[in-house]
Motif scaffolding. Structure first.
Motif, PDB file in Angstrom:
ATOM      1  N   THR A 156       0.862  -1.185   0.000  1.00  0.00           N
ATOM      2  CA  THR A 156       0.000   0.000   0.000  1.00  0.00           C
ATOM      3  C   THR A 156       0.897   1.233   0.000  1.00  0.00           C
ATOM      4  N   PHE A 157       0.457   2.275  -0.716  1.00  0.00           N
ATOM      5  CA  PHE A 157       1.267   3.482  -0.842  1.00  0.00           C
ATOM      6  C   PHE A 157       0.424   4.712  -0.535  1.00  0.00           C
ATOM      7  N   ILE A 158       1.123   5.751  -0.099  1.00  0.00           N
ATOM      8  CA  ILE A 158       0.513   7.078  -0.055  1.00  0.00           C
ATOM      9  C   ILE A 158       0.788   7.755  -1.386  1.00  0.00           C
ATOM     10  N   LEU A 159      -0.255   8.287  -2.009  1.00  0.00           N
ATOM     11  CA  LEU A 159      -0.106   8.980  -3.287  1.00  0.00           C
ATOM     12  C   LEU A 159      -0.089  10.488  -3.063  1.00  0.00           C
ATOM     13  N   GLY A 160       0.724  11.170  -3.867  1.00  0.00           N
ATOM     14  CA  GLY A 160       0.783  12.623  -3.830  1.00  0.00           C
ATOM     15  C   GLY A 160       0.633  13.193  -5.227  1.00  0.00           C
ATOM     16  N   ASN A 161       0.378  14.468  -5.288  1.00  0.00           N
ATOM     17  CA  ASN A 161       0.136  15.136  -6.568  1.00  0.00           C
ATOM     18  C   ASN A 161       1.457  15.626  -7.167  1.00  0.00           C
ATOM     19  N   LEU A 162       1.705  15.233  -8.438  1.00  0.00           N
ATOM     20  CA  LEU A 162       2.887  15.730  -9.137  1.00  0.00           C
ATOM     21  C   LEU A 162       2.667  17.191  -9.517  1.00  0.00           C
ATOM     22  N   PRO A 163       3.699  18.032  -9.414  1.00  0.00           N
ATOM     23  CA  PRO A 163       3.530  19.464  -9.703  1.00  0.00           C
ATOM     24  C   PRO A 163       2.985  19.709 -11.109  1.00  0.00           C
ATOM     25  N   ASP A 193      -1.808  14.170 -12.046  1.00  0.00           N
ATOM     26  CA  ASP A 193      -1.331  12.819 -11.817  1.00  0.00           C
ATOM     27  C   ASP A 193      -0.975  12.638 -10.348  1.00  0.00           C
ATOM     28  N   TYR A 194      -1.284  11.460  -9.830  1.00  0.00           N
ATOM     29  CA  TYR A 194      -1.010  11.135  -8.432  1.00  0.00           C
ATOM     30  C   TYR A 194      -0.168   9.864  -8.393  1.00  0.00           C
ATOM     31  N   ARG A 195       0.989   9.972  -7.742  1.00  0.00           N
ATOM     32  CA  ARG A 195       1.951   8.880  -7.725  1.00  0.00           C
ATOM     33  C   ARG A 195       2.483   8.637  -6.311  1.00  0.00           C
ATOM     34  N   ASN A 196       3.138   7.487  -6.152  1.00  0.00           N
ATOM     35  CA  ASN A 196       3.718   7.088  -4.880  1.00  0.00           C
ATOM     36  C   ASN A 196       4.731   8.139  -4.410  1.00  0.00           C
ATOM     37  N   LEU A 250      -6.073  12.098   2.514  1.00  0.00           N
ATOM     38  CA  LEU A 250      -5.115  10.998   2.502  1.00  0.00           C
ATOM     39  C   LEU A 250      -5.482  10.070   1.347  1.00  0.00           C
ATOM     40  N   ILE A 251      -4.535   9.891   0.426  1.00  0.00           N
ATOM     41  CA  ILE A 251      -4.776   9.059  -0.758  1.00  0.00           C
ATOM     42  C   ILE A 251      -3.923   7.803  -0.633  1.00  0.00           C
ATOM     43  N   LEU A 252      -4.570   6.646  -0.598  1.00  0.00           N
ATOM     44  CA  LEU A 252      -3.880   5.370  -0.466  1.00  0.00           C
ATOM     45  C   LEU A 252      -4.143   4.497  -1.688  1.00  0.00           C
ATOM     46  N   GLU A 253      -3.108   3.814  -2.144  1.00  0.00           N
ATOM     47  CA  GLU A 253      -3.252   2.867  -3.253  1.00  0.00           C
ATOM     48  C   GLU A 253      -3.064   1.451  -2.731  1.00  0.00           C
ATOM     49  N   ILE A 254      -3.991   0.565  -3.075  1.00  0.00           N
ATOM     50  CA  ILE A 254      -3.879  -0.857  -2.748  1.00  0.00           C
ATOM     51  C   ILE A 254      -3.421  -1.573  -4.011  1.00  0.00           C
ATOM     52  N   SER A 298      -6.944  19.705   9.541  1.00  0.00           N
ATOM     53  CA  SER A 298      -7.231  18.331   9.926  1.00  0.00           C
ATOM     54  C   SER A 298      -7.577  17.461   8.725  1.00  0.00           C
ATOM     55  N   LEU A 299      -7.404  16.163   8.921  1.00  0.00           N
ATOM     56  CA  LEU A 299      -7.736  15.188   7.893  1.00  0.00           C
ATOM     57  C   LEU A 299      -9.251  15.057   7.783  1.00  0.00           C
ATOM     58  N   GLN A 300      -9.756  15.097   6.546  1.00  0.00           N
ATOM     59  CA  GLN A 300     -11.196  15.018   6.327  1.00  0.00           C
ATOM     60  C   GLN A 300     -11.598  13.844   5.425  1.00  0.00           C
ATOM     61  N   TYR A 301     -10.727  13.472   4.483  1.00  0.00           N
ATOM     62  CA  TYR A 301     -11.102  12.468   3.483  1.00  0.00           C
ATOM     63  C   TYR A 301     -10.005  11.401   3.362  1.00  0.00           C
ATOM     64  N   VAL A 302     -10.426  10.161   3.171  1.00  0.00           N
ATOM     65  CA  VAL A 302      -9.521   9.046   2.884  1.00  0.00           C
ATOM     66  C   VAL A 302      -9.940   8.461   1.541  1.00  0.00           C
ATOM     67  N   ILE A 303      -9.068   8.591   0.555  1.00  0.00           N
ATOM     68  CA  ILE A 303      -9.349   8.081  -0.792  1.00  0.00           C
ATOM     69  C   ILE A 303      -8.567   6.786  -0.991  1.00  0.00           C
ATOM     70  N   LEU A 304      -9.257   5.727  -1.368  1.00  0.00           N
ATOM     71  CA  LEU A 304      -8.618   4.453  -1.696  1.00  0.00           C
ATOM     72  C   LEU A 304      -8.575   4.290  -3.209  1.00  0.00           C
ATOM     73  N   ASP A 305      -7.361   4.316  -3.781  1.00  0.00           N
ATOM     74  CA  ASP A 305      -7.197   4.066  -5.207  1.00  0.00           C
ATOM     75  C   ASP A 305      -7.201   2.562  -5.429  1.00  0.00           C
TER      76      ASP A 305
END
Length: 657
Positions: A494-501, A505-508, A522-526, A560-567
Motif C-alpha cells: 500500500t502506498f501514499i499517493l501525492g500530486n505531481l507538480p 497525476d497522483y503517484r507514490n 489521505l490518498i492510499l493505493e492498494i 485536519s484530515l477530512q477524506y480518505v481516498i482508496l485508489d
C-alpha cells in the motif's frame, strides 16, 4: 502555475463527466465458463476450428495432434539439405552423450542409444518445435539413479532396476501427456527462473562429483549424491586411485573444454565443439585398443548388443512394493524434463520468431516417453546442448530428429561393436564438460543485483541439491518460491499517493520525491486483489496510515484530515472477506469523522459491492472514476463546507478509536 483541479458544483455522481458503472449481471454458468476458459485455454485452441466445415475440422484436429501433417506437404529439397546436416551433426553428439547419460543413470549403455532412436521419431510427428533435438539428459538420469537406487541396488538386482526405470518412464509420459490434454501446463510455471538456475547448477555440480568415480577409476562408490558422501567415498579410497585413468580423463577433459571455448569465441565453428565428444570416444577407443590400457586399470564399456530397440512393454512393473517408487520417480523426473524441454523449445523459437504450443509440447513429450518405455528407452526430453547444436547447424524442421534417429538406427545395427574399447573415463570427461555449461554463475550474479529474494531461492535450490539430494533441493526451492507468492498475496503493498507538480497525476510519494500531499486528504493505493488472506493486514495497514497521517498533521499544525481516498485501480478482484474489510474500514473512518472515497474500482469489485449493498453504505456519490476526480470533489467540499469542530479541537483523540 498552480495545480490543475476539477471543480464540480456538487459531489453528486450524476454531475461528473464520468461515473463508475456496475457491470451488467451475468449468469453464474457463463461467468464460471469464462473463468475456466481463461485458466485452461488462454491460447484459444479452438479458434482455427470456428466457421469451418466438418471435413476441415477433422483435418485440423489431426494437424493439431500431429503437426507434421501441416508442414510436411510444404517440405522442400532445400529444407532436407539443412536438416540432413543438422541431423547427422546431432547424431554425432547423441551417441557419446547417450552412452554417458545411461551410465549416469546406472543403466546399460545401450539404452542411451535406444533412447535416441524411437522418441525422436515420435516427437518429429507430434512436436511443435523446429529446433528441439530429443534425447536423454543428465539431470533426469541422475534423478533416476538417485530415486530408484534408494530402493533397488542396480548392481545387485539389475533386471528389477531396469524394469523400474522403464516403469518410471511410462509414468512420466502419462503424467506429461495428461498435463497437456487437461491443459494443466501452468503447474510447470511454479518452477521459477531462479529455481531452475539454482537447481540446474546444483544438479550439474552433483553430476560432476559423481564422475570422480570414472576419472579416478574407482570400482566402489557411494550411492549418495550429496557432497559429503561423495567426498568421503573418494578420499577413503585413495589407495584405489588409478593414475592412468586420471591422466587420461584430464587430457580428454582439457580437449573438450578447449574445443567448447574455441567454438564459443568463433560461433561459425560450432561443429568443432559438436564433434569433440564423438572424436574423444574414437580417440579413446583407439588408444585403449593399441595400448591394452584396459589391462592396466582403465575401465571400458565392453560389449554392446547389436540391433534396434527390443520391446519392453511386458517389463513394466505395476505391482507393490515398487509401484510407489516408480510413480514418484516418474512424476518428479517428468516435471523436470518438461520444464527443460519447454524452456529450451521456447528459447529457440524466439530466435526464429515462431510460436510453439506448450500444451502440444507436453502431449508430444509425454507420448514419446510412453512409446519409449515400451521400446527399451528411459526418460527423454529436449536437452539444451543438443538443441543448441541443432539450431546452429541450421535445422529447418523437426525432420532433423528423423535424420538423427536413422543415423542412430544405423549405429545400432552395424557400429555398436566399435564401442567395446571406449574408456569410461572418456564418458566421465564428456559429462563433466557438458555439465560445466549448466553452472550459470552469471545468472546468479544477475539475480543478486536485481532481486535478492530470487537469489535466495536460487541458492536454496543449489545448496539443497549439493548438500542433501536432488529431489530435496528441488522441493526446497519450490517451497520457498510458493511461500514468496503467498507472501505477495498475504502482504500486498500500500502506498501514499501525492500530486505531481503542475499535473493531475497522483503517484507514490516514496518513488516521486516531488509529489506533494493534498491538505486534508489521505490518498492510499492498494496494489493487489483483496482476498481473505490479506484482509486483516490491509485493515490494520489502512488504520496505521490514517494514524500516521493524523500524527503528522498534528505535529505540522496543518488542517485536519477530512477524506480518505482508496485508489483501487490495481484491485482486480475481491472476495466476501474483502467486502467485509471495506465495510469495517467504512465504519472506522465514520467513527473518526472522516469520509471514505473510492477511486476506479474494477468491474468485479463494483459487482460484488453492489450485491452486498456496500455501495449504498459508502454512497455512490463517493465513488469516482479517477483519483484526480475524487480529489477535485473532496477539495470542492473542503471549500464549501464547515470544518469538523471535533476534529479541529481534538485531532489526536481519534487515534484511539
Amino acid at each position: 502555475m498552480g495545480n490543475v483541479d476539477y471543480m464540480y458544483p456538487s459531489t453528486n455522481v450524476e454531475d461528473s463527466p464520468h461515473r463508475v458503472e456496475i457491470p451488467p449481471p451475468q449468469p453464474f454458468i457463463k461467468t464460471l465458463k469464462s473463468s475456466l476458459k481463461e485458466t485452461f485455454f488462454p491460447d484459444d485452441p479452438l479458434r482455427p476450428f470456428k466457421n469451418q466445415p466438418a471435413s476441415r475440422k477433422f483435418v485440423l484436429g489431426f494437424q493439431y495432434f500431429f503437426p507434421i501433417l501441416e508442414w510436411a506437404p510444404r517440405y522442400t529439397l532445400d529444407f532436407l539439405k539443412s536438416d540432413l546436416i543438422s541431423g547427422i551433426t546431432i547424431a554425432s553428439l547423441a551417441i557419446p552423450q547417450g552412452i554417458s547419460y545411461a551410465k549416469l543413470a546406472n543403466l546399460p549403455p545401450i539404452l542411451g542409444l535406444y533412447s535416441s532412436f524411437v522418441p525422436p521419431l515420435i516427437y518429429a510427428m507430434m512436436g511443435s518445435s523446429r529446433d528441439l533435438a530429443v534425447g536423454t539428459v543428465a539431470v533426469a538420469s541422475l534423478l533416476t539413479a538417485s530415486m530408484l537406487g534408494a530402493e533397488v541396488n542396480a548392481a545387485e538386482n539389475p533386471t528389477l532396476y531396469l524394469h523400474l526405470a522403464f516403469t518410471a518412464t511410462f509414468f512420466a509420459g502419462v503424467f506429461q501427456a495428461s498435463l497437456g490434454l487437461l491443459r494443466l501446463g501452468f503447474i510447470v510455471d511454479f518452477l521459477s527462473h531462479a529455481t531452475i538456475v539454482g537447481f540446474m547448477a546444483g544438479a550439474a555440480t552433483v553430476v560432476c562429483l559423481q564422475q570422480l568415480k570414472g576419472i579416478l577409476g574407482l570400482n566402489n562408490f557411494t550411492h549418495g549424491t550429496d557432497l559429503v558422501s561423495v567426498m568421503r567415498s573418494v578420499f577413503s579410497q585413495t589407495h584405489e586411485w588409478r593414475w592412468e585413468s586420471g591422466v587420461l580423463g584430464c587430457l580428454f577433459l582439457f580437449f573438450l573444454l578447449t574445443t567448447k571455448y574455441f567454438s564459443k569465441k568463433k560461433p561459425k565453428f560450432f561443429w568443432i565443439s559438436a564433434m569433440a565428444p564423438l572424436t574423444s570416444v574414437i580417440l579413446g577407443s583407439v588408444l585403449v585398443y593399441l595400448t591394452h590400457a584396459e589391462k592396466h586399470g582403465v575401465q571400458v564399456i565392453g560389449n554392446l548388443k547389436k540391433g534396434i530397440n527390443p520391446l519392453s512393454f511386458g517389463d513394466l512393473v505395476f505391482v507393490s512394493p515398487y509401484l510407489t517408487t516408480a510413480f514418484k520417480t516418474g512424476v518428479i523426473t517428468g516435471i523436470i524434463a518438461l520444464a527443460e524441454g519447454i524452456a529450451v523449445g521456447r528459447s529457440f523459437s524466439m530466435f526464429k520468431n515462431y510460436h510453439i504450443d506448450g500444451n502440444k509440447e507436453m502431449i508430444a513429450i509425454g507420448m514419446m516417453n510412453i512409446a519409449g518405455s515400451c521400446t527399451s528407452c528411459y526418460l527423454t526430453t529436449g536437452p539444451f546442448s543438443r538443441s543448441a547444436v541443432n539450431y546452429n547447424a541450421g535445422c529447418k524442421t523437426a525432420m532433423s530428429n528423423v535424420i538423427m534417429a536413422i543415423a542412430m538406427m544405423f549405429t545400432l545395427l552395424f557400429l555398436t561393436p566399435l564401442f567395446h574399447y571406449t574408456p569410461l573415463v572418456v564418458l566421465s570427461a564428456i559429462i563433466i564438460a557438458a555439465m560445466l555449461g549448466l553452472i550459470d554463475y552469471e545468472a546468479a550474479i544477475h539475480l543478486w543485483k536485481v532481486d535478492k529474494f530470487d537469489f535466495v531461492v536460487c541458492m536454496s535450490a543449489y545448496i539443497g541439491v549439493v548438500f542433501s539430494s536432488v529431489q530435496n533441493g528441488l522441493v526446497l526451492a519450490v517451497a520457498i518460491s510458493v511461500m514468496r507468492v503467498l507472501l505477495f498475496v498475504a502482504r500486498p503493498r500500500t502506498f501514499i499517493l501525492g500530486n505531481l507538480p503542475n499535473s493531475m497525476d497522483y503517484r507514490n510519494v516514496d518513488q516521486y520525491q516531488s509529489a506533494s500531499n493534498v491538505p486534508g486528504i489521505l490518498i492510499l493505493e492498494i496494489d493487489a486483489p483483496i482476498y481473505f488472506a490479506n484482509t486483516n493486514y490491509l485493515r490494520e495497514r489502512i488504520t496505521r496510515w490514517i494514524n500516521d497521517e493524523e500524527d503528522r498533521i498534528k505535529s505540522a499544525g496543518e488542517s485536519s484530515l477530512q477524506y480518505v481516498i482508496l485508489d483501487m485501480s490495481a484491485v482486480a478482484n475481491i472476495d466476501t472477506s474483502g467486502i467485509s474489510m471495506l465495510d469495517e474500514v467504512k465504519k472506522l473512518v465514520d467513527r473518526r469523522g472522516l469520509q471514505l472515497v473510492l477511486a476506479n474500482p474494477g468491474g468485479e469489485v463494483m459487482k460484488k459491492m453492489n450485491k452486498s449493498e456496500l455501495i449504498e453504505k459508502i454512497g455512490q456519490q463517493w465513488i469516482y472514476l479517477t483519483v484526480a476526480e475524487a480529489v477535485a470533489a473532496c477539495k470542492f467540499m473542503l471549500h464549501t463546507t464547515k470544518p469538523n469542530p471535533i476534529k479541529d479541537q481534538e485531532p489526536g483523540a481519534w487515534n484511539n478509536v
